[in-house]
Motif scaffolding. Sequence first.
Motif, mmCIF file in Angstrom:
data_model
loop_
_atom_site.group_PDB
_atom_site.id
_atom_site.type_symbol
_atom_site.label_atom_id
_atom_site.label_comp_id
_atom_site.label_asym_id
_atom_site.label_seq_id
_atom_site.Cartn_x
_atom_site.Cartn_y
_atom_site.Cartn_z
ATOM 1 N N GLY A 124 11.603 6.602 -24.122
ATOM 2 C CA GLY A 124 11.898 5.266 -24.616
ATOM 3 C C GLY A 124 12.316 5.267 -26.066
ATOM 4 N N PHE A 125 12.617 4.056 -26.574
ATOM 5 C CA PHE A 125 13.172 3.901 -27.914
ATOM 6 C C PHE A 125 12.351 2.886 -28.711
ATOM 7 C CE2 PHE A 125 16.382 4.802 -24.738
ATOM 8 C CZ PHE A 125 16.937 5.986 -25.219
ATOM 9 N N PRO A 126 11.137 3.278 -29.138
ATOM 10 C CA PRO A 126 10.303 2.350 -29.901
ATOM 11 C C PRO A 126 10.949 1.995 -31.229
ATOM 12 C CG PRO A 126 9.398 4.570 -29.965
ATOM 13 C CD PRO A 126 10.516 4.605 -28.977
ATOM 14 N N ALA A 127 10.583 0.846 -31.760
ATOM 15 C CA ALA A 127 11.169 0.376 -33.012
ATOM 16 C C ALA A 127 11.041 1.436 -34.100
ATOM 17 C CB ALA A 127 10.473 -0.912 -33.457
ATOM 18 N N GLY A 128 12.165 1.696 -34.780
ATOM 19 C CA GLY A 128 12.168 2.689 -35.846
ATOM 20 C C GLY A 128 12.510 4.084 -35.380
ATOM 21 N N ASP A 129 12.672 4.278 -34.077
ATOM 22 C CA ASP A 129 13.023 5.605 -33.551
ATOM 23 C C ASP A 129 14.155 5.454 -32.539
ATOM 24 O OD1 ASP A 129 13.158 8.203 -32.629
ATOM 25 O OD2 ASP A 129 10.994 8.487 -32.647
ATOM 26 N N ASP A 130 15.372 5.270 -33.079
ATOM 27 C CA ASP A 130 16.533 5.048 -32.212
ATOM 28 C C ASP A 130 16.884 6.256 -31.363
ATOM 29 O OD1 ASP A 130 16.580 2.631 -33.437
ATOM 30 O OD2 ASP A 130 18.460 2.931 -34.553
ATOM 31 N N GLU A 131 16.427 7.446 -31.782
ATOM 32 C CA GLU A 131 16.760 8.656 -31.024
ATOM 33 C C GLU A 131 15.913 8.784 -29.764
ATOM 34 O OE1 GLU A 131 19.388 10.546 -31.776
ATOM 35 O OE2 GLU A 131 19.695 8.991 -33.285
ATOM 36 N N GLY A 132 14.762 8.112 -29.731
ATOM 37 C CA GLY A 132 13.934 8.131 -28.530
ATOM 38 C C GLY A 132 12.842 9.189 -28.565
ATOM 39 N N VAL A 133 11.774 8.933 -27.815
ATOM 40 C CA VAL A 133 10.654 9.861 -27.719
ATOM 41 C C VAL A 133 10.133 9.870 -26.280
ATOM 42 C CG1 VAL A 133 9.894 9.648 -30.114
ATOM 43 C CG2 VAL A 133 9.061 8.022 -28.404
ATOM 44 N N TRP A 134 9.450 10.956 -25.920
ATOM 45 C CA TRP A 134 8.822 11.070 -24.611
ATOM 46 C C TRP A 134 7.377 10.582 -24.682
ATOM 47 C CZ3 TRP A 134 11.393 12.032 -20.266
ATOM 48 C CH2 TRP A 134 12.614 12.727 -20.310
ATOM 49 N N SER A 135 6.949 9.909 -23.637
ATOM 50 C CA SER A 135 5.547 9.525 -23.492
ATOM 51 C C SER A 135 5.020 10.122 -22.201
ATOM 52 C CB SER A 135 5.396 8.001 -23.457
ATOM 53 O OG SER A 135 4.036 7.629 -23.299
ATOM 54 N N LEU A 136 3.824 10.695 -22.258
ATOM 55 C CA LEU A 136 3.194 11.299 -21.095
ATOM 56 C C LEU A 136 1.969 10.483 -20.699
ATOM 57 C CD1 LEU A 136 3.263 15.057 -22.199
ATOM 58 C CD2 LEU A 136 5.045 13.744 -21.035
ATOM 59 N N GLY A 137 1.632 10.505 -19.411
ATOM 60 C CA GLY A 137 0.456 9.761 -18.989
ATOM 61 C C GLY A 137 0.161 9.944 -17.521
ATOM 62 N N THR A 138 -0.577 8.985 -16.961
ATOM 63 C CA THR A 138 -1.039 9.053 -15.579
ATOM 64 C C THR A 138 -0.719 7.754 -14.857
ATOM 65 O OG1 THR A 138 -2.867 10.500 -16.238
ATOM 66 C CG2 THR A 138 -3.067 9.403 -14.099
ATOM 67 N N ILE A 139 -0.281 7.871 -13.612
ATOM 68 C CA ILE A 139 -0.104 6.703 -12.756
ATOM 69 C C ILE A 139 -1.487 6.313 -12.252
ATOM 70 C CG2 ILE A 139 0.939 5.813 -10.638
ATOM 71 C CD1 ILE A 139 3.173 7.896 -11.037
ATOM 72 N N VAL A 140 -1.945 5.123 -12.622
ATOM 73 C CA VAL A 140 -3.303 4.706 -12.279
ATOM 74 C C VAL A 140 -3.381 4.306 -10.814
ATOM 75 C CG1 VAL A 140 -5.173 3.095 -12.786
ATOM 76 C CG2 VAL A 140 -3.746 3.988 -14.642
ATOM 77 N N ASP A 141 -2.575 3.306 -10.406
ATOM 78 C CA ASP A 141 -2.613 2.849 -9.012
ATOM 79 C C ASP A 141 -1.636 1.701 -8.835
ATOM 80 O OD1 ASP A 141 -3.358 2.761 -6.364
ATOM 81 O OD2 ASP A 141 -5.495 2.553 -6.740
ATOM 82 N N ASP A 142 -1.475 1.285 -7.577
ATOM 83 C CA ASP A 142 -0.664 0.121 -7.247
ATOM 84 C C ASP A 142 -1.391 -1.133 -7.740
ATOM 85 O OD1 ASP A 142 0.774 -1.929 -6.100
ATOM 86 O OD2 ASP A 142 1.037 -0.910 -4.180
ATOM 87 N N ARG A 143 -0.689 -1.985 -8.481
ATOM 88 C CA ARG A 143 -1.306 -3.183 -9.032
ATOM 89 C C ARG A 143 -1.002 -4.420 -8.185
ATOM 90 N NH1 ARG A 143 -0.330 -7.447 -12.574
ATOM 91 N NH2 ARG A 143 -1.980 -7.881 -14.089
ATOM 92 N N GLY A 144 -0.176 -4.288 -7.176
ATOM 93 C CA GLY A 144 0.257 -5.435 -6.396
ATOM 94 C C GLY A 144 1.577 -5.968 -6.913
ATOM 95 N N ARG A 145 2.213 -6.855 -6.125
ATOM 96 C CA ARG A 145 3.499 -7.515 -6.400
ATOM 97 C C ARG A 145 4.603 -6.535 -6.784
ATOM 98 N NH1 ARG A 145 2.503 -11.129 -11.918
ATOM 99 N NH2 ARG A 145 2.571 -9.440 -13.430
ATOM 100 N N GLY A 146 4.509 -5.305 -6.268
ATOM 101 C CA GLY A 146 5.560 -4.324 -6.516
ATOM 102 C C GLY A 146 5.474 -3.641 -7.858
#
Length: 438
Positions: A124-146
């Motif tokens: 993504g491209f958070p404010a102040g970083d137009d070149e973009g950065v990677w974010s890592l994490g975990t898929i928690v679960d289905d939250r409903g409504r797609g």
Amino acid sequence: MPGPVPNPGVARLWSRGARAAPQGAGFLAGPRTVLTCGHVVSAVAGEPERSPLAAGLTVDPDFPLAGRAARRQTARLVTHVPVTVDGSGDLAVLTLDEDPPPGAEPVRLLDVETERGHPFRAFGFPAGDDEGVWSLGTIVDDRGRGWLQIESTGACEIRQDFSGTPLWDERFKGVVGMVVATDRRFLQRAAYAITAGVLFEVHPELRRHAALPSPFRGLESFREQDAAHDFGRCEQIKALTEAVTTSSVVPVIEVFGVGKSSLVHAGLVPELRRRGDYSIASLVPEPALRVEDMLASALLPLLDAPGGVTERLEQLEQLDRLAGRLREGAAAPVVRELLTHSGTTQLLLIIDQFEVLLFAGRRRRPGRAGGGPRPGRSRVAAPPQVVLAARPTGVAVIAANGWRSTGPVAVTGSATGGRAGSGRRTARGHSRTCGVPG
């Protein structure tokens, strides 16, 4: 050809004017098709996110991961689904006026059901970083409504300017959704993504480019939705179905890895679904929880309104209330309510890895499994039927705790057609394979 790794198909969508800046992300989903969030295009156009935009609006994307020389291109709005009152919608489909730059390939969009706990990465491209950065994490679960709930675990958190970026599932090696929103209540570590299934519904043409789901589950067991890929156990499914429909408790006993869970979930459950008279709940014991809490967690989805979306706090409150009712001996009215709500006549409770509960119960209180309420505190007109999947080591504990099965012990046997049972009783003796070529 879709890329096999997180690839340069990520797009950066720019505002216009002297102070042009990234407004969000998008991604190539076809040769010239770019997907992004509706509110990202609204931001580019300077319009409210709940206002629909007319087709033909032009947007300036580029592909920063495709190479240093990547230039901005022109894309035209094809479909715009604005943000609705409840927060759903929020999709936009763009078409590039020309081919993307060399190296920018469509993402590997997967038509699969996402598994909880899978690791993800997003660019993504958070404010102040137009070149973009990677974010890592975990898929928690289905939250409903797609939507999927995701959570950042790395140094870079998911922020608002990640909207529209593809959600790459590290285990499936493909894109399973599109990041759409962050949750400011949780220091921006919690965020949400629109599932690939919703993307296909909005733009069915995407299915032409989607990777087909793999029928292979690796070391994971087959689930109900994998029934079409679970071959070779017709006789066992028939025998187990007959045992369940004529008995109250049916243990399924075999060693680790031969397919007890697959037989139950991908064999027995679809067979009972076709009958139409069974409600089915399933749980895997968690020794740290009380029996009533585990049962409440398994039964609550069957009591919830069809299609209803329950917020996390409300769901926890409902679980606590239901567990309290079970603890007070109100199993009978709970089951009657469940059957009336579902329009069925029988409840089947599947307890997988049952030996975990037995061993935990033996450590806590000899002579009683799990420390739950004593049997016989409430009577049910149609007593729930129970299938217990366990390893052979659990048989001795079953006997030591005084459990008695009112039906036969169904032994799954070997997936390769070896001896089924090794001297133990079976529902129908030795199993035969079916539907397997050769």
